[in-house]
Design a protein around this motif. Sequence first.
Motif, PDB file in Angstrom:
ATOM      1  N   VAL A  61     -57.200 -15.141  27.782  1.00 42.08           N
ATOM      2  CA  VAL A  61     -57.126 -16.350  28.606  1.00 42.08           C
ATOM      3  C   VAL A  61     -57.117 -17.632  27.776  1.00 42.08           C
ATOM      4  O   VAL A  61     -56.989 -18.729  28.346  1.00 42.08           O
ATOM      5  CB  VAL A  61     -58.275 -16.419  29.637  1.00 42.08           C
TER       6      VAL A  61
ATOM      7  N   GLY B 263     -47.860 -17.814  37.497  1.00 41.97           N
ATOM      8  CA  GLY B 263     -47.579 -19.145  36.976  1.00 41.97           C
ATOM      9  C   GLY B 263     -48.361 -20.247  37.662  1.00 41.97           C
ATOM     10  O   GLY B 263     -48.349 -21.398  37.195  1.00 41.97           O
TER      11      GLY B 263
ATOM     12  N   ASP C 246     -54.383 -11.087  35.776  1.00 38.91           N
ATOM     13  CA  ASP C 246     -55.616 -11.856  36.004  1.00 38.91           C
ATOM     14  C   ASP C 246     -56.262 -11.498  37.338  1.00 38.91           C
ATOM     15  O   ASP C 246     -57.377 -11.944  37.617  1.00 38.91           O
ATOM     16  CB  ASP C 246     -55.333 -13.357  35.974  1.00 38.91           C
TER      17      ASP C 246
ATOM     18  N   MET D  17     -58.013 -22.370  35.966  1.00 39.92           N
ATOM     19  CA  MET D  17     -57.128 -21.282  35.555  1.00 39.92           C
ATOM     20  C   MET D  17     -55.686 -21.703  35.777  1.00 39.92           C
ATOM     21  O   MET D  17     -55.282 -21.959  36.916  1.00 39.92           O
ATOM     22  CB  MET D  17     -57.443 -20.005  36.346  1.00 39.92           C
ATOM     23  N   ASN D  18     -54.935 -21.791  34.701  1.00 36.69           N
ATOM     24  CA  ASN D  18     -53.522 -22.159  34.754  1.00 36.69           C
ATOM     25  C   ASN D  18     -52.657 -21.002  34.273  1.00 36.69           C
ATOM     26  O   ASN D  18     -53.159 -20.067  33.632  1.00 36.69           O
ATOM     27  CB  ASN D  18     -53.276 -23.390  33.885  1.00 36.69           C
ATOM     28  N   SER D  19     -51.390 -21.082  34.574  1.00 32.79           N
ATOM     29  CA  SER D  19     -50.424 -20.059  34.137  1.00 32.79           C
ATOM     30  C   SER D  19     -50.930 -18.653  34.456  1.00 32.79           C
ATOM     31  O   SER D  19     -50.903 -17.755  33.614  1.00 32.79           O
ATOM     32  CB  SER D  19     -50.159 -20.189  32.629  1.00 32.79           C
ATOM     33  N   LEU D  20     -51.352 -18.493  35.671  1.00 31.54           N
ATOM     34  CA  LEU D  20     -51.944 -17.215  36.065  1.00 31.54           C
ATOM     35  C   LEU D  20     -50.919 -16.095  36.028  1.00 31.54           C
ATOM     36  O   LEU D  20     -49.732 -16.289  36.322  1.00 31.54           O
ATOM     37  CB  LEU D  20     -52.574 -17.330  37.451  1.00 31.54           C
ATOM     38  N   LYS D  21     -51.411 -14.917  35.666  1.00 33.31           N
ATOM     39  CA  LYS D  21     -50.585 -13.725  35.546  1.00 33.31           C
ATOM     40  C   LYS D  21     -51.110 -12.639  36.493  1.00 33.31           C
ATOM     41  O   LYS D  21     -52.291 -12.637  36.834  1.00 33.31           O
ATOM     42  CB  LYS D  21     -50.644 -13.196  34.106  1.00 33.31           C
TER      43      LYS D  21
ATOM     44  N   SER E 248     -51.917 -22.020  39.591  1.00 33.51           N
ATOM     45  CA  SER E 248     -53.241 -22.436  39.125  1.00 33.51           C
ATOM     46  C   SER E 248     -54.271 -22.309  40.233  1.00 33.51           C
ATOM     47  O   SER E 248     -53.944 -22.416  41.424  1.00 33.51           O
ATOM     48  CB  SER E 248     -53.209 -23.892  38.656  1.00 33.51           C
TER      49      SER E 248
ATOM     50  N   ARG F  51     -55.104 -20.932  28.518  1.00 35.73           N
ATOM     51  CA  ARG F  51     -54.754 -20.960  29.947  1.00 35.73           C
ATOM     52  C   ARG F  51     -55.946 -21.339  30.830  1.00 35.73           C
ATOM     53  O   ARG F  51     -55.776 -22.004  31.851  1.00 35.73           O
ATOM     54  CB  ARG F  51     -54.230 -19.592  30.387  1.00 35.73           C
ATOM     55  N   PHE F  52     -57.134 -20.919  30.460  1.00 34.65           N
ATOM     56  CA  PHE F  52     -58.334 -21.169  31.262  1.00 34.65           C
ATOM     57  C   PHE F  52     -59.231 -22.180  30.541  1.00 34.65           C
ATOM     58  O   PHE F  52     -59.310 -22.190  29.311  1.00 34.65           O
ATOM     59  CB  PHE F  52     -59.132 -19.885  31.453  1.00 34.65           C
TER      60      PHE F  52
END
Length: 115
Positions: free
Chosen positions: A63, A15, A89, A82-86, A17, A66-67
């Motif tokens: 992505v 979640g 990723d 990069m946001n909302s990373l999982k 960045s 999100r990216f």
Amino acid sequence: QVQLVESGGGLVQPGGSLRLSCAASGVIFSIYHAGWYRQAPGKQRELVARITTGGNTDYVDSVKGRFTISRDNANNTVYLQMNSLKPEDTAVFYCNINRIGLNFWGKGTLVTVSS
């Protein structure tokens, strides 16, 4: 001598960045298309995002939303926000610049998404 130096990787919680940067030297950066690739453990390198000399962008489906890729030609730099990373990723991210007959890579920066 052409050099691409990535920075901004690290450990982040799901979640979170990160913003990756890739500084280019030894080239007229503005005439190159640019992209970010990633390689996860045991997987092939894949294109994540790319940006043309004219600023057009394209993303791998996983992505999108999100990216965000961007470039600053005045500072010879390409970015990947990069946001909302999982966790999926997690990978080594590589910067690439290219034009007809020429292709250059950075050494990569590790992004780890884990709690």
